[in-house]
Design an enzyme around this catalytic site. Structure first.
Site, PDB file in Angstrom:
ATOM      1  N   LYS A  17      55.643  21.251  31.815  1.00 54.46           N
ATOM      2  CA  LYS A  17      55.098  21.156  33.319  1.00 54.46           C
ATOM      3  C   LYS A  17      54.438  19.782  33.351  1.00 54.46           C
ATOM      4  CE  LYS A  17      54.038  25.867  33.053  1.00 54.46           C
ATOM      5  NZ  LYS A  17      53.176  26.711  32.927  1.00 54.46           N
ATOM      6  N   GLN A  61      47.339  28.404  30.955  1.00 57.24           N
ATOM      7  CA  GLN A  61      48.386  28.629  30.169  1.00 57.24           C
ATOM      8  C   GLN A  61      48.227  30.091  29.330  1.00 57.24           C
ATOM      9  OE1 GLN A  61      51.723  27.429  29.745  1.00 57.24           O
ATOM     10  NE2 GLN A  61      52.214  29.158  28.668  1.00 57.24           N
ATOM     11  N   ASP A  87      49.872  29.596  40.480  1.00 57.61           N
ATOM     12  CA  ASP A  87      50.687  30.785  39.625  1.00 57.61           C
ATOM     13  C   ASP A  87      50.797  31.881  40.425  1.00 57.61           C
ATOM     14  OD1 ASP A  87      51.613  29.993  37.212  1.00 57.61           O
ATOM     15  OD2 ASP A  87      49.848  30.144  36.243  1.00 57.61           O
TER      16      ASP A  87
END
Ligand code: NAP
Length: 273
Positions: A17, A61, A87
């Site tokens: 990412k 994460q 997200d």
């Protein structure tokens, strides 16, 4: 990006990412927490990033270290400013999605919709069956399809005669987490099949069961000792009208949607919304 502990898979995801975000011309910074870090330390970091005006997007994460407690993920994700929640996991953003208002939407289902739209696959009036009801894939996927006027059925582990239900789908989305679970008998001829699953096979028996002799996947397994497979059996290709590959299908679209959400979040904050 916040990474806690030393999970090898998480290290790979975060590295990918950061590279992708950097390649796109955004500034990406990694904040590490030790495996022994407390929930309070994780929350303090999230609060500091919320308060930092130079930060448009916060990605934590998953998984967090077990030592932070069973409800750590919920507590940490809930602490993220919804305006920086790229997200799309925050309950505030989920509520906006349900009400079809502008929101930061979970990246994987958003990528699936992008794929359907770009391929010109009609959703209006079609029957979409989503297998899986997780908060991050199945449920938002169902909502996005509903907003595009599909008739949506959501299936799960307690669904009776799943293959028969799946066979009624014009659009079938598999987000289950079980290798090659969706076989030919789940699929109406010509249906569009989106394979969200990413499963790593490490046993020769599984590879032999799923992939044909002489196939590239069997060769790859012989060379590397592991191979990726989705939730959809490769044979489905012979009956589906369209099928997304694994890897190289929904995965890259998910990362692209992280970038899109980051730009959206930056623009909305700049506009004071
Ligand atoms: P999850 O939270 O474990 O949810 C799995 C869902 O599948 C659950 O709703 C479960 O039903 C259902 N299920 C499990 N076994 C079933 C069965 N035998 N029959 C019918 N339904 C069954 O998983 P997730 O986070 O949604 O992820 C699903 C898959 O997508 C995983 O392979 C994951 O690695 C992959 N994924 C890929 C991306 C990407 O970027 N491509 C992103 C996210 C996830 P119950 O609710 O009844 O337990």
């Amino acid at each position: 990006m916040v990474l806690a502990g030393q999970n090898p898979a998480s290290e790979v995801y975060v590295r990918n990412k950061i590279k992708t975000v950097g390649d796109a011309g955004c500034r990406a910074e990694l904040f590490r927490l030790d495996a022994s870090a407390t929930l309070s330390e994780a929350l303090a970091l999230v609060h500091a990033l919320n308060a930092d005006n130079a930060v448009d997007a916060i990605l934590v994460q998953s998984p967090l270290p077990e030592s932070m407690g069973a409800d750590a993920e919920e507590r940490v994700f809930d602490a993220i400013d919804p305006a920086k929640d790229v997200d799309g996991f925050h309950p505030y953003n989920v509520g906006l999605l349900v009400q079809k208002r502008p929101a930061l939407v979970a990246c994987t289902p958003l990528g699936c919709i992008e794929l359907l739209e770009r391929e010109g696959i009609p959703m209006k009036g079609k029957h979409a069956v989503v297998i899986g009801r997780s908060d991050i894939v199945g449920k938002p996927m169902a909502m996005l399809l509903l907003h595009r006027h599909a008739t949506v059925t959501v299936c799960h582990s307690r669904t009776v005669d799943l293959p028969a239900v799946a066979r009624t789908a014009d659009i079938l989305v598999a987000a289950i987490g079980r290798p090659a679970f969706v076989t030919r008998d789940f699929v109406k001829p010509g249906a569009t099949v989106i394979d969200v699953g990413i499963n790593t096979l490490t046993s020769q028996a599984d590879v032999d069961r799923i992939f044909a002799e002489g196939s590239r996947k069997r060769q790859a397994f012989a060379e590397k000792g592991s191979v990726l497979v989705g939730d959809v059996h490769p044979d489905v290709e012979t009956v589906a009208g369209a099928l997304t590959p694994v890897p190289g299908g929904v995965g890259p679209l998910t990362v692209a949607m992280v970038l899109r959400n980051t730009v959206t979040a930056a623009e909305l904050r700049k506009a004071g919304m």
